[in-house]
Design a protein around this motif. Sequence first.
Motif, PDB file in Angstrom:
ATOM      1  N   ARG A  24       0.841  -1.200   0.000  1.00 12.95           N
ATOM      2  CA  ARG A  24       0.000   0.000   0.000  1.00 12.95           C
ATOM      3  C   ARG A  24       0.863   1.232   0.000  1.00 12.95           C
ATOM      4  O   ARG A  24       1.785   1.381   0.805  1.00 12.95           O
ATOM      5  CB  ARG A  24      -0.880   0.033   1.246  1.00 12.95           C
ATOM      6  N   SER A  25       0.545   2.147  -0.891  1.00 14.00           N
ATOM      7  CA  SER A  25       1.229   3.435  -0.877  1.00 14.00           C
ATOM      8  C   SER A  25       0.731   4.235   0.318  1.00 14.00           C
ATOM      9  O   SER A  25      -0.283   3.909   0.946  1.00 14.00           O
ATOM     10  CB  SER A  25       0.934   4.182  -2.171  1.00 14.00           C
ATOM     11  N   ILE A  26       1.440   5.300   0.622  1.00  7.83           N
ATOM     12  CA  ILE A  26       1.070   6.202   1.713  1.00  7.83           C
ATOM     13  C   ILE A  26       0.498   7.460   1.073  1.00  7.83           C
ATOM     14  O   ILE A  26       1.191   8.139   0.301  1.00  7.83           O
ATOM     15  CB  ILE A  26       2.306   6.557   2.544  1.00  7.83           C
ATOM     16  N   ASN A  27      -0.771   7.733   1.386  1.00  7.52           N
ATOM     17  CA  ASN A  27      -1.449   8.877   0.771  1.00  7.52           C
ATOM     18  C   ASN A  27      -1.442  10.047   1.757  1.00  7.52           C
ATOM     19  O   ASN A  27      -2.001   9.960   2.851  1.00  7.52           O
ATOM     20  CB  ASN A  27      -2.875   8.457   0.409  1.00  7.52           C
ATOM     21  N   PHE A  28      -0.828  11.153   1.333  1.00  8.38           N
ATOM     22  CA  PHE A  28      -0.672  12.278   2.264  1.00  8.38           C
ATOM     23  C   PHE A  28      -2.033  12.846   2.698  1.00  8.38           C
ATOM     24  O   PHE A  28      -2.241  13.127   3.881  1.00  8.38           O
ATOM     25  CB  PHE A  28       0.167  13.388   1.623  1.00  8.38           C
ATOM     26  N   ALA A  29      -2.951  13.024   1.760  1.00 10.43           N
ATOM     27  CA  ALA A  29      -4.256  13.622   2.103  1.00 10.43           C
ATOM     28  C   ALA A  29      -5.004  12.725   3.093  1.00 10.43           C
ATOM     29  O   ALA A  29      -5.608  13.221   4.057  1.00 10.43           O
ATOM     30  CB  ALA A  29      -5.084  13.835   0.835  1.00 10.43           C
ATOM     31  N   GLU A  30      -4.935  11.427   2.844  1.00  9.86           N
ATOM     32  CA  GLU A  30      -5.605  10.485   3.753  1.00  9.86           C
ATOM     33  C   GLU A  30      -5.006  10.587   5.161  1.00  9.86           C
ATOM     34  O   GLU A  30      -5.725  10.614   6.159  1.00  9.86           O
ATOM     35  CB  GLU A  30      -5.424   9.075   3.184  1.00  9.86           C
ATOM     36  N   LYS A  31      -3.698  10.682   5.230  1.00  7.16           N
ATOM     37  CA  LYS A  31      -3.039  10.768   6.546  1.00  7.16           C
ATOM     38  C   LYS A  31      -3.337  12.101   7.231  1.00  7.16           C
ATOM     39  O   LYS A  31      -3.508  12.149   8.458  1.00  7.16           O
ATOM     40  CB  LYS A  31      -1.531  10.576   6.388  1.00  7.16           C
ATOM     41  N   LEU A  54       4.544  14.094   8.693  1.00 12.01           N
ATOM     42  CA  LEU A  54       3.611  15.130   8.249  1.00 12.01           C
ATOM     43  C   LEU A  54       3.406  16.111   9.393  1.00 12.01           C
ATOM     44  O   LEU A  54       3.378  15.719  10.565  1.00 12.01           O
ATOM     45  CB  LEU A  54       2.257  14.536   7.876  1.00 12.01           C
ATOM     46  N   ALA A  55       3.202  17.374   9.044  1.00  9.80           N
ATOM     47  CA  ALA A  55       2.918  18.383  10.068  1.00  9.80           C
ATOM     48  C   ALA A  55       1.990  19.445   9.497  1.00  9.80           C
ATOM     49  O   ALA A  55       2.037  19.758   8.302  1.00  9.80           O
ATOM     50  CB  ALA A  55       4.209  19.033  10.554  1.00  9.80           C
ATOM     51  N   SER A 137       9.140  12.957  19.080  1.00  8.50           N
ATOM     52  CA  SER A 137       9.621  12.857  17.699  1.00  8.50           C
ATOM     53  C   SER A 137       9.308  11.494  17.108  1.00  8.50           C
ATOM     54  O   SER A 137       9.775  11.156  16.047  1.00  8.50           O
ATOM     55  CB  SER A 137      11.126  13.107  17.654  1.00  8.50           C
ATOM     56  N   ASP A 138       8.487  10.723  17.787  1.00  7.51           N
ATOM     57  CA  ASP A 138       8.261   9.373  17.303  1.00  7.51           C
ATOM     58  C   ASP A 138       6.792   8.948  17.412  1.00  7.51           C
ATOM     59  O   ASP A 138       6.482   7.824  17.762  1.00  7.51           O
ATOM     60  CB  ASP A 138       9.143   8.398  18.092  1.00  7.51           C
ATOM     61  N   GLU A 139       5.883   9.882  17.100  1.00  7.75           N
ATOM     62  CA  GLU A 139       4.462   9.558  17.123  1.00  7.75           C
ATOM     63  C   GLU A 139       4.023   9.163  15.706  1.00  7.75           C
ATOM     64  O   GLU A 139       3.977   9.997  14.818  1.00  7.75           O
ATOM     65  CB  GLU A 139       3.676  10.782  17.613  1.00  7.75           C
ATOM     66  N   TRP A 140       3.740   7.871  15.538  1.00  9.07           N
ATOM     67  CA  TRP A 140       3.367   7.373  14.203  1.00  9.07           C
ATOM     68  C   TRP A 140       1.893   7.586  13.912  1.00  9.07           C
ATOM     69  O   TRP A 140       1.068   7.651  14.804  1.00  9.07           O
ATOM     70  CB  TRP A 140       3.688   5.874  14.104  1.00  9.07           C
ATOM     71  N   ILE A 141       1.595   7.663  12.641  1.00 10.46           N
ATOM     72  CA  ILE A 141       0.200   7.806  12.225  1.00 10.46           C
ATOM     73  C   ILE A 141      -0.084   6.760  11.163  1.00 10.46           C
ATOM     74  O   ILE A 141       0.811   6.330  10.448  1.00 10.46           O
ATOM     75  CB  ILE A 141      -0.065   9.229  11.686  1.00 10.46           C
TER      76      ILE A 141
ATOM     77  N   HIS B  88       2.443  -5.953  -6.524  1.00 10.21           N
ATOM     78  CA  HIS B  88       2.875  -4.616  -6.921  1.00 10.21           C
ATOM     79  C   HIS B  88       2.187  -3.588  -6.042  1.00 10.21           C
ATOM     80  O   HIS B  88       1.226  -3.897  -5.329  1.00 10.21           O
ATOM     81  CB  HIS B  88       2.556  -4.359  -8.403  1.00 10.21           C
ATOM     82  N   VAL B  89       2.691  -2.356  -6.125  1.00 11.91           N
ATOM     83  CA  VAL B  89       2.014  -1.245  -5.458  1.00 11.91           C
ATOM     84  C   VAL B  89       1.838  -0.145  -6.490  1.00 11.91           C
ATOM     85  O   VAL B  89       2.715   0.073  -7.343  1.00 11.91           O
ATOM     86  CB  VAL B  89       2.823  -0.760  -4.229  1.00 11.91           C
ATOM     87  N   LEU B  90       0.685   0.535  -6.421  1.00 14.43           N
ATOM     88  CA  LEU B  90       0.443   1.701  -7.257  1.00 14.43           C
ATOM     89  C   LEU B  90       0.667   2.933  -6.397  1.00 14.43           C
ATOM     90  O   LEU B  90       0.144   3.015  -5.284  1.00 14.43           O
ATOM     91  CB  LEU B  90      -0.995   1.695  -7.780  1.00 14.43           C
ATOM     92  N   VAL B  91       1.447   3.862  -6.912  1.00 14.11           N
ATOM     93  CA  VAL B  91       1.751   5.083  -6.159  1.00 14.11           C
ATOM     94  C   VAL B  91       1.370   6.263  -7.052  1.00 14.11           C
ATOM     95  O   VAL B  91       1.969   6.467  -8.111  1.00 14.11           O
ATOM     96  CB  VAL B  91       3.237   5.159  -5.768  1.00 14.11           C
ATOM     97  N   SER B  92       0.356   6.998  -6.632  1.00 15.96           N
ATOM     98  CA  SER B  92      -0.160   8.116  -7.430  1.00 15.96           C
ATOM     99  C   SER B  92       0.352   9.442  -6.887  1.00 15.96           C
ATOM    100  O   SER B  92       0.963   9.495  -5.816  1.00 15.96           O
ATOM    101  CB  SER B  92      -1.691   8.103  -7.391  1.00 15.96           C
ATOM    102  N   ALA B  93       0.081  10.512  -7.623  1.00 17.50           N
ATOM    103  CA  ALA B  93       0.470  11.849  -7.179  1.00 17.50           C
ATOM    104  C   ALA B  93      -0.076  12.086  -5.769  1.00 17.50           C
ATOM    105  O   ALA B  93      -1.221  11.749  -5.469  1.00 17.50           O
ATOM    106  CB  ALA B  93      -0.089  12.895  -8.138  1.00 17.50           C
TER     107      ALA B  93
END
Lengths: 141, 141
Positions: A24-31, A54-55, A137-141, B88-93
């Motif tokens: 799974r990719s990491i989606n910034f907006a979702e996070k 992220l901040a 400095s180590d709070e995961w999300i 595989h993983v899909l990574v979008s903008a």
Amino acid sequence: MNQPPEHPLSTTPSHAAHNAAPYRSINFAEKFGLFQDQWRQKVLAQMNDYQFKLARLQGDFIWHEHAETDETFVVLEGQLRIDFQDGHVLVSAGEMYVVPKGVMHKPFAEQEVKLLLIEPCGTVNTGNAGGSRTVSSDEWI
Amino acid sequence: MNQPPEHPLSTTPSHAAHNAAPYRSINFAEKFGLFQDQWRQKVLAQMNDYQFKLARLQGDFIWHEHAETDETFVVLEGQLRIDFQDGHVLVSAGEMYVVPKGVMHKPFAEQEVKLLLIEPCGTVNTGNAGGSRTVSSDEWI
């Protein structure tokens, strides 16, 4: 929150074989949807002994420096101003800036800015300054 | 291209005092305007002994692994697929992915994808595989 595994946001092939959607990719907006508090960076991912965080920032931070490391700011939304003792840099969405180690700086944002920070594990947000603005400095999300 | 100074895209305060616009952010779109070639990553900035690189990818790369380091892909435009031996993983903008060290992978993009790569200085794009797709890991833009 669970303790993150060594590579919390990716999986090894052996793990993948037992999971229908293992990669799974990491989606910034979702996070960003998972937290609203400002000035409390959250760890997203780790690369070797560096972390991606992220901040949300708004207003003024404190003057500080990181004696042992450079620090990278990538702006995802809004505009960040980083003040130096003799000037400043504006960093807008789609831009980045690396603050060299040992350089006093003070982040500022008039409106809320959303950032991706990259720095070594254990880097403290207030650097040498300490005080009430220091957060884990180590709070995961 | 000139040899980059230690912190090519930021300046020290002493330097700043002699320069009217010394502090400049790095704008990804502006930097992408400076090159069109695919599969030839360009170094944008350095943080300690790590580098930030921009790349345009389209089509298939080769299978490879990086035995000594994780590798981070941040997609700025388009969609990247990273193939693994069992998925595989899909990574979008607006998304990122960290490929753990020692994991065989193959980047692929049907349409051109624009990436920000973060990895240690000296990381070779083809990892252990070598061959004709290998490019300089230290071409600054």
